[in-house]
Write an enzyme that holds these catalytic residues in place. Structure first.
Site, mmCIF file in Angstrom:
data_model
loop_
_atom_site.group_PDB
_atom_site.id
_atom_site.type_symbol
_atom_site.label_atom_id
_atom_site.label_comp_id
_atom_site.label_asym_id
_atom_site.label_seq_id
_atom_site.Cartn_x
_atom_site.Cartn_y
_atom_site.Cartn_z
ATOM 1 N N HIS B 31 0.847 -1.195 0.000
ATOM 2 C CA HIS B 31 0.000 0.000 0.000
ATOM 3 C C HIS B 31 0.880 1.243 0.000
ATOM 4 O O HIS B 31 2.091 1.157 0.230
ATOM 5 C CB HIS B 31 -0.981 -0.011 1.169
ATOM 6 C CG HIS B 31 -0.346 0.076 2.539
ATOM 7 N ND1 HIS B 31 0.551 -0.861 3.014
ATOM 8 C CD2 HIS B 31 -0.488 0.998 3.530
ATOM 9 C CE1 HIS B 31 0.916 -0.523 4.244
ATOM 10 N NE2 HIS B 31 0.313 0.606 4.575
ATOM 11 N N HIS B 33 1.457 3.865 1.912
ATOM 12 C CA HIS B 33 1.962 4.615 3.055
ATOM 13 C C HIS B 33 3.493 4.565 2.972
ATOM 14 O O HIS B 33 4.077 3.551 2.562
ATOM 15 C CB HIS B 33 1.470 4.024 4.379
ATOM 16 C CG HIS B 33 0.051 4.417 4.705
ATOM 17 N ND1 HIS B 33 -0.779 3.641 5.487
ATOM 18 C CD2 HIS B 33 -0.678 5.510 4.348
ATOM 19 C CE1 HIS B 33 -1.958 4.242 5.606
ATOM 20 N NE2 HIS B 33 -1.925 5.370 4.924
ATOM 21 N N ASP B 35 6.125 4.209 4.821
ATOM 22 C CA ASP B 35 7.024 3.188 5.373
ATOM 23 C C ASP B 35 7.021 1.909 4.527
ATOM 24 O O ASP B 35 7.821 1.006 4.783
ATOM 25 C CB ASP B 35 6.677 2.879 6.841
ATOM 26 C CG ASP B 35 5.205 2.556 7.068
ATOM 27 O OD1 ASP B 35 4.355 3.073 6.306
ATOM 28 O OD2 ASP B 35 4.889 1.796 8.002
ATOM 29 N N HIS B 36 6.155 1.869 3.517
ATOM 30 C CA HIS B 36 6.100 0.681 2.656
ATOM 31 C C HIS B 36 6.613 0.931 1.244
ATOM 32 O O HIS B 36 6.714 -0.008 0.459
ATOM 33 C CB HIS B 36 4.668 0.127 2.629
ATOM 34 C CG HIS B 36 4.243 -0.398 3.961
ATOM 35 N ND1 HIS B 36 4.201 -1.741 4.261
ATOM 36 C CD2 HIS B 36 3.900 0.246 5.114
ATOM 37 C CE1 HIS B 36 3.831 -1.898 5.525
ATOM 38 N NE2 HIS B 36 3.646 -0.706 6.065
ATOM 39 N N HIS B 111 -7.345 -1.723 5.636
ATOM 40 C CA HIS B 111 -6.493 -0.689 6.216
ATOM 41 C C HIS B 111 -7.107 0.668 5.868
ATOM 42 O O HIS B 111 -8.168 0.737 5.254
ATOM 43 C CB HIS B 111 -5.071 -0.857 5.664
ATOM 44 C CG HIS B 111 -4.028 -0.096 6.430
ATOM 45 N ND1 HIS B 111 -4.026 0.014 7.798
ATOM 46 C CD2 HIS B 111 -2.933 0.602 5.998
ATOM 47 C CE1 HIS B 111 -2.979 0.748 8.166
ATOM 48 N NE2 HIS B 111 -2.309 1.124 7.093
ATOM 49 N N ASP B 181 -0.367 -3.750 5.890
ATOM 50 C CA ASP B 181 -0.939 -3.459 7.199
ATOM 51 C C ASP B 181 -2.428 -3.801 7.158
ATOM 52 O O ASP B 181 -3.079 -3.589 6.145
ATOM 53 C CB ASP B 181 -0.807 -1.973 7.528
ATOM 54 C CG ASP B 181 0.648 -1.512 7.635
ATOM 55 O OD1 ASP B 181 1.571 -2.327 7.503
ATOM 56 O OD2 ASP B 181 0.854 -0.298 7.822
ATOM 57 N N HIS B 239 5.943 -5.227 12.545
ATOM 58 C CA HIS B 239 5.269 -3.930 12.441
ATOM 59 C C HIS B 239 4.783 -3.431 13.811
ATOM 60 O O HIS B 239 3.658 -2.973 13.976
ATOM 61 C CB HIS B 239 4.096 -4.011 11.455
ATOM 62 C CG HIS B 239 3.706 -2.676 10.878
ATOM 63 N ND1 HIS B 239 2.799 -1.841 11.489
ATOM 64 C CD2 HIS B 239 4.085 -2.029 9.763
ATOM 65 C CE1 HIS B 239 2.643 -0.750 10.763
ATOM 66 N NE2 HIS B 239 3.408 -0.834 9.699
#
Lengths: 273, 273
Positions: B31, B33, B35-36, B111, B181, B239
């Site tokens: 996805h 975000h 941090d990914h 999410h 997530d 995570h």
């Protein structure tokens, strides 16, 4: 505190070097090659996670705002602090920031894409009062400000006191010129004339000078030539190509033209005094 | 080699863990975000600097292609290797990759924004020949392939040889389900049923369960409940929220529901045998 350029992992380096994130209020991006800005979106994001409230100003070539905005939109969020973009597109040097103490100007550079260096000019400092002499001269406190600004003033007895008699010269203002990335470009010389410190990229050594033209980078010798022509006090070299092992040759080469050369390296601190 | 998600600094971690860059041919992004995926543009760029020629396939939510393309455009360059985007937008599980040995399916997660987990299914392995028995049975080499596929074959004397007599069972295929997530989401259970290994996010401990709803994350106990319902062999947790000091509590909490729990940490290697 000013942050200039922001490659991938800058937030990790800021932490490692114990820089308080909240002190970073102005970020200057020279150009939109990845090694100069890929860490910005992460930093902007982390500031949000840390519940920053202070404004963040970003000075960067036109296009960066779109990159950051698009990524925010896709993440379904926005910063909880004011994020203010100052998009640059002028090919002439311009004043982009000013406060009580400092002015920042762009330095148009010559690279493969639109690129600016940045010149940080301290404003003239005030003259220093010799407080004993000022008191002896019987000058009212109300006139101290005028004295610091260099004026002669009348004392309580109605006598004109020469400024030079009771004040000392101000600390000379310092300036820092950051020039990366760029080919050898003499047009910058008048802009950075007599700077205290010049950071100038030196991607290559002279033996690989032929690589400068297609890549629009400089050799150590070219950087030193700019430093000499601009009559700066100190030259910092950096942005070395990974083709070389060790960087002492950059210093040696530059010093054939300009004596006062220091080599940048990760985490190194330069004190301008 | 498959890379799943790519936060800022992934290229540094790949180097630190001695992963050969050229072996990374397929990158799966769950996805958008930061941090990914904030490390993806840097990796794509570095591959170019290393003169990569091999195709790179990126499987990611719709939008990422625009982010990467925009940044390439602004840098005035493109990759010198084929960069192929597979944009995902389906809300149902779909087959997105297949080769001789593996199939990859999306696992739609729950999410704050559109998110997929990924299920890596090894295909059925071939039966193993017991080469001594095969030779004794006087079977022509041309039939070995049929034997591996489980068929009975006729030998050189015209006698039908039972497959079971000359072959051994194949190694059971393995599977890996990556789910991050996500909030607790039972709909994934049938998709990941009896997986060899399940990675399931566990951002919080049960004592902070109220944070799961607004953030759409899971507790360690919820991850373990999914593992139990899906009857997987091993559960990997990861995570973790930075609010906790140490992660042993995640394991303890998960093990109240499901026994075989291991904790993910940076650089850790899991062997599926």
């Amino acid at each position: 505190m000013f942050l200039i350029d922001c490659g991938e992992g800058t937030q990790v380096e800021l932490r490692r070097n114990k820089v308080k994130f909240s002190r970073v209020k102005h970020i200057f991006i020279s150009h939109l090659h990845g090694d100069h800005y890929f860490g910005l979106i992460g930093l902007v994001n982390t500031f949000s996670l840390l519940n920053r409230e202070t404004e963040l100003h970003i000075y960067a070539p036109k296009g960066l705002k779109e990159v950051i905005t698009l990524q925010m939109k896709l993440s379904g969020s926005w910063t909880n602090y004011p994020l203010i973009f100052h998009e640059l597109s002028s090919k002439a040097s311009e004043l982009i920031y000013e406060d009580d103490k400092v002015e920042v100007y762009t330095i148009p550079l010559k690279h493969r894409i639109y690129t600016n260096g940045f010149l940080f000019n301290e404003k003239e400092n005030e003259r220093k009062l010799d407080i004993n002499l000022v008191r002896e001269a019987n000058i009212d406190v109300a006139y101290y400000r005028k004295l610091k600004q260099g004026f002669d003033v009348v004392n309580e007895d109605g006598v004109l006191i020469s400024n030079a008699k009771v004040t000392k010269d101000a600390v000379p203002p310092k300036s820092y010129a950051y020039c990366s990335d760029t080919a050898y470009h003499e047009a910058i010389v008048p802009l950075i004339k007599k700077s205290t410190v010049l950071y100038h990229e030196s991607t290559f050594l002279e033996k690989n000078e032929k690589l400068c033209l297609p890549t629009r980078h400089s050799t150590a010798k070219q950087a030193a030539t700019i430093a000499k022509k601009a009559e700066v006090e100190t030259l910092i070299l950096g942005h070395y190509s990974t083709r070389y092992n060790g960087y002492e040759d950059f210093k040696t080469e530059a010093q054939t033209v300009f004596e006062n050369v220091v080599l940048a390296k990760d985490g190194k601190v330069f004190n301008f005094d």
